[in-house]
Design an enzyme around this catalytic site. Structure first.
Site, PDB file in Angstrom:
ATOM      1  N   ASP A   1      -4.299  -6.297   5.098  1.00  0.00           N
ATOM      2  CA  ASP A   1      -5.323  -7.173   5.693  1.00  0.00           C
ATOM      3  C   ASP A   1      -5.347  -8.540   5.024  1.00  0.00           C
ATOM      4  O   ASP A   1      -5.905  -9.487   5.569  1.00  0.00           O
ATOM      5  CB  ASP A   1      -6.715  -6.531   5.540  1.00  0.00           C
ATOM      6  CG  ASP A   1      -6.828  -5.255   6.360  1.00  0.00           C
ATOM      7  OD1 ASP A   1      -6.253  -5.217   7.459  1.00  0.00           O
ATOM      8  OD2 ASP A   1      -7.458  -4.287   5.887  1.00  0.00           O
TER       9      ASP A   1
ATOM     10  N   LYS B   1     -13.481   0.277  15.732  1.00  0.00           N
ATOM     11  CA  LYS B   1     -12.134  -0.285  15.961  1.00  0.00           C
ATOM     12  C   LYS B   1     -11.714  -0.085  17.414  1.00  0.00           C
ATOM     13  O   LYS B   1     -11.150  -0.974  18.047  1.00  0.00           O
ATOM     14  CB  LYS B   1     -11.148   0.420  15.010  1.00  0.00           C
ATOM     15  CG  LYS B   1      -9.760  -0.165  14.989  1.00  0.00           C
ATOM     16  CD  LYS B   1      -8.956   0.450  13.838  1.00  0.00           C
ATOM     17  CE  LYS B   1      -7.601  -0.205  13.696  1.00  0.00           C
ATOM     18  NZ  LYS B   1      -6.874   0.223  12.516  1.00  0.00           N
TER      19      LYS B   1
ATOM     20  N   LYS C   1     -11.155  -3.503  19.630  1.00  0.00           N
ATOM     21  CA  LYS C   1      -9.772  -3.853  19.998  1.00  0.00           C
ATOM     22  C   LYS C   1      -9.378  -3.321  21.368  1.00  0.00           C
ATOM     23  O   LYS C   1      -8.197  -3.318  21.715  1.00  0.00           O
ATOM     24  CB  LYS C   1      -8.808  -3.326  18.926  1.00  0.00           C
ATOM     25  CG  LYS C   1      -9.067  -3.937  17.549  1.00  0.00           C
ATOM     26  CD  LYS C   1      -7.979  -3.571  16.561  1.00  0.00           C
ATOM     27  CE  LYS C   1      -8.338  -4.069  15.171  1.00  0.00           C
ATOM     28  NZ  LYS C   1      -7.340  -3.725  14.176  1.00  0.00           N
TER      29      LYS C   1
ATOM     30  N   PHE D   1      -4.333   3.535  14.776  1.00  0.00           N
ATOM     31  CA  PHE D   1      -4.641   4.467  13.691  1.00  0.00           C
ATOM     32  C   PHE D   1      -5.681   3.811  12.791  1.00  0.00           C
ATOM     33  O   PHE D   1      -5.648   2.598  12.578  1.00  0.00           O
ATOM     34  CB  PHE D   1      -3.385   4.789  12.865  1.00  0.00           C
ATOM     35  CG  PHE D   1      -2.597   5.945  13.406  1.00  0.00           C
ATOM     36  CD1 PHE D   1      -2.025   5.894  14.668  1.00  0.00           C
ATOM     37  CD2 PHE D   1      -2.425   7.098  12.652  1.00  0.00           C
ATOM     38  CE1 PHE D   1      -1.307   6.965  15.185  1.00  0.00           C
ATOM     39  CE2 PHE D   1      -1.701   8.179  13.148  1.00  0.00           C
ATOM     40  CZ  PHE D   1      -1.141   8.107  14.417  1.00  0.00           C
TER      41      PHE D   1
ATOM     42  N   ASN E   1       0.848  -1.195   0.000  1.00  0.00           N
ATOM     43  CA  ASN E   1       0.000   0.000   0.000  1.00  0.00           C
ATOM     44  C   ASN E   1       0.880   1.240   0.000  1.00  0.00           C
ATOM     45  O   ASN E   1       2.114   1.135   0.043  1.00  0.00           O
ATOM     46  CB  ASN E   1      -0.975  -0.025   1.177  1.00  0.00           C
ATOM     47  CG  ASN E   1      -0.253  -0.044   2.507  1.00  0.00           C
ATOM     48  OD1 ASN E   1       0.420   0.911   2.859  1.00  0.00           O
ATOM     49  ND2 ASN E   1      -0.368  -1.151   3.234  1.00  0.00           N
TER      50      ASN E   1
ATOM     51  N   LYS F   1      10.074 -15.873 -10.176  1.00  0.00           N
ATOM     52  CA  LYS F   1       9.253 -14.830 -10.801  1.00  0.00           C
ATOM     53  C   LYS F   1       8.245 -15.494 -11.738  1.00  0.00           C
ATOM     54  O   LYS F   1       8.630 -16.324 -12.570  1.00  0.00           O
ATOM     55  CB  LYS F   1      10.172 -13.886 -11.590  1.00  0.00           C
ATOM     56  CG  LYS F   1       9.415 -12.748 -12.228  1.00  0.00           C
ATOM     57  CD  LYS F   1      10.333 -11.893 -13.099  1.00  0.00           C
ATOM     58  CE  LYS F   1       9.487 -10.923 -13.892  1.00  0.00           C
ATOM     59  NZ  LYS F   1      10.202 -10.335 -15.004  1.00  0.00           N
TER      60      LYS F   1
END
Ligand SMILES: Cc1cc2nc3c(=O)[nH]c(=O)nc-3n(C[C@H](O)[C@H](O)[C@H](O)COP(=O)(O)O)c2cc1C
Length: 434
Positions: free
Chosen positions: A314, A372, A376, A358, A245, A324
């Site tokens: 995730d 969240k 958590k 975050f 990401n 490859k």
């Protein structure tokens, strides 16, 4: 103002009897800068070549009165406006005016001063020194010390309106701000050059507020053991490709560096980033979510505070190809499996730890972040909308909402270093109220 500063100075001269002892200033110049048993905080106060240089006397006097050690470093131009003996007398410390003052000093003078500084303040600061610091020039004692130091930098510019408004000066000020400097904006009023406008040195109380805020932050995390996760994770598809990401890692790195500077013992577990290891933190580099979890768990026993900024993937490809994958062999679909949720795993064994997460979302930011927080058992969630152009992922700035069990409050858009400061202030407050 000048008359008052002179009166104050006269009082100090009378009380210390230094005015009639010219040899003392010379003698002290050759002495080592710091007594190793001295536990006071050290402000390195840079004075530059402005008419307003005399106003630095008031700031110096107040800081000395607060009980701090103030070492004044003057540019050559500043010495044309105020004599070094003035500051020598106010501070009881040698005033440094040249890189070459003390060639025999050990350790090397400009580096030791840079390391001893808890805060560096440039009061007043010329357009010239702003430009030099923004560009990384180090051609005198003051700019060399600033470049060599990790201490927070407070800059109080003073100059003619046209110099202040000039787009080069504004770009330089923005560079300093982006790099985490606190700019005490100049005010508007009569200027020494006869103009009326922006550029007048901010009032001493405003400058002192900024310096004192930074001094209060020094050491406020001493003894705290902190785990910070940062950056993206890379989940391999084959030997060269991965699922990742756009996280740059900047927020986590800024938090790790700022926390270390404020006295915390910091372990930073980082996914792949282009950033250098933050000064003062112990950095563990990993690639995948599984490696990040292992590294976090390895550090976890000794940790008081976790700040989880990492953008952990995730999902991960179920079968990473060892070699490859050739163009002609590209699979039509890639099977993914969820990775283990690092923060949830840490939260399951939370104990007395403070956990800050975050949440990067593209819609319903507050709602997802609140979910969240509860799921958590976090103490605080920093939520940001990563769909906002120019903010968040990959950018140097961010605008976030802090959410806890009692409510939520939005912070204005700010540089990620400033965000690190604000967030750690919040951590300090929460640790103190336990
Ligand atoms: C009387 C006088 C007043 C000055 N006032 C300022 C000022 O307020 N702000 C500024 O940026 N430069 C001012 N300058 C120009 C700086 O002194 C000059 O740029 C100098 O090179 C700065 O050196 P320094 O930045 O190393 O201290 C002034 C110059 C003179 C002669």
């Amino acid at each position: 103002m000048l008359a008052k500063a002179c009166d104050n100075l006269r009082m100090t001269l009378d009380s210390t009897h230094l005015a009639s002892s010219p040899g003392l200033a010379e003698e002290t110049l050759a002495a080592p800068l710091r007594d190793p048993d001295d536990a006071r905080k050290t402000v390195v106060l840079g004075v530059t070549g402005c008419i307003a240089a005399y106003k630095a006397c008031e700031v110096v006097r107040a800081l000395v009165k607060d009980g701090h050690r103030v070492v004044v470093v003057m540019t050559e131009a500043a010495t044309r406006f105020v004599g070094p003996l003035t500051f020598r007398t106010l501070t009881g410390e040698p005033v440094v005016t040249s890189l070459w003052d003390d060639p025999d000093a050990a350790p090397v003078h400009h580096i030791s001063l840079a390391e001893e500084a808890d805060v560096i303040a440039l009061v007043p600061c010329t357009a010239n020194v702003i430009a030099k610091v923004a560009g990384g020039t180090a051609d005198d004692m003051l700019t060399t010390t600033v470049l060599a130091s990790e201490a927070p930098l407070v800059v109080a510019p003073a100059m003619n309106t046209h110099m202040w408004r000039d787009e080069l000066t504004q770009a330089n000020v923005e560079t300093l701000r982006t790099r985490g400097a606190i700019i005490v904006e100049p005010g508007t009023g009569d200027l020494a050059c006869g103009d009326v406008g922006e550029g007048r040195l901010a009032p001493a109380e405003e400058i002192l507020d900024a310096i004192r805020t930074e001094l209060d932050r020094c050491g406020d995390l001493a003894g705290v053991r902190m785990l910070v996760t940062a950056g993206p994770t890379y989940e391999p598809l084959d030997a060269v490709r991965f699922l990742g990401n756009r996280s740059s890692g900047r927020t986590g790195y800024a938090i790790a560096e700022e926390a270390a500077r404020r006295g915390a013992r910091v372990t930073l577990v980082s996914g792949p980033t282009a950033l250098p290891d933050p000064f003062g933190a112990s950095t563990v580099r990993v690639e995948t979510a599984a490696e990040m979890l292992d590294a976090a768990l390895a550090a976890y026993d000794d940790i008081d505070v976790v700040i989880a900024t990492a953008a952990v993937s995730d999902f991960a490809p179920v079968d990473a190809n060892a070699g490859k994958i050739k163009k002609g062999d590209a699979p039509a679909t890639i099977e993914l499996a969820p990775t283990e949720d690092i923060l949830a795993r840490l939260a399951a064994d939370k104990g007395e730890r403070l956990l800050v997460g975050f949440a990067a979302e593209t819609s319903d930011v507050s709602a997802y972040a609140r979910e969240k927080l509860q799921r958590k058992s976090l103490d605080l969630v920093v939520a940001n909308d990563v769909s906002l152009p120019g903010l968040g992922f990959g950018s140097k700035r961010n605008r976030v909402v802090l959410i806890d069990a009692h409510g939520e409050w939005e912070l204005p858009e700010m540089d990620k270093r400033m965000l690190a400061r604000e967030l750690l202030d919040e951590v300090v407050t929460r640790l103190a109220s336990r």
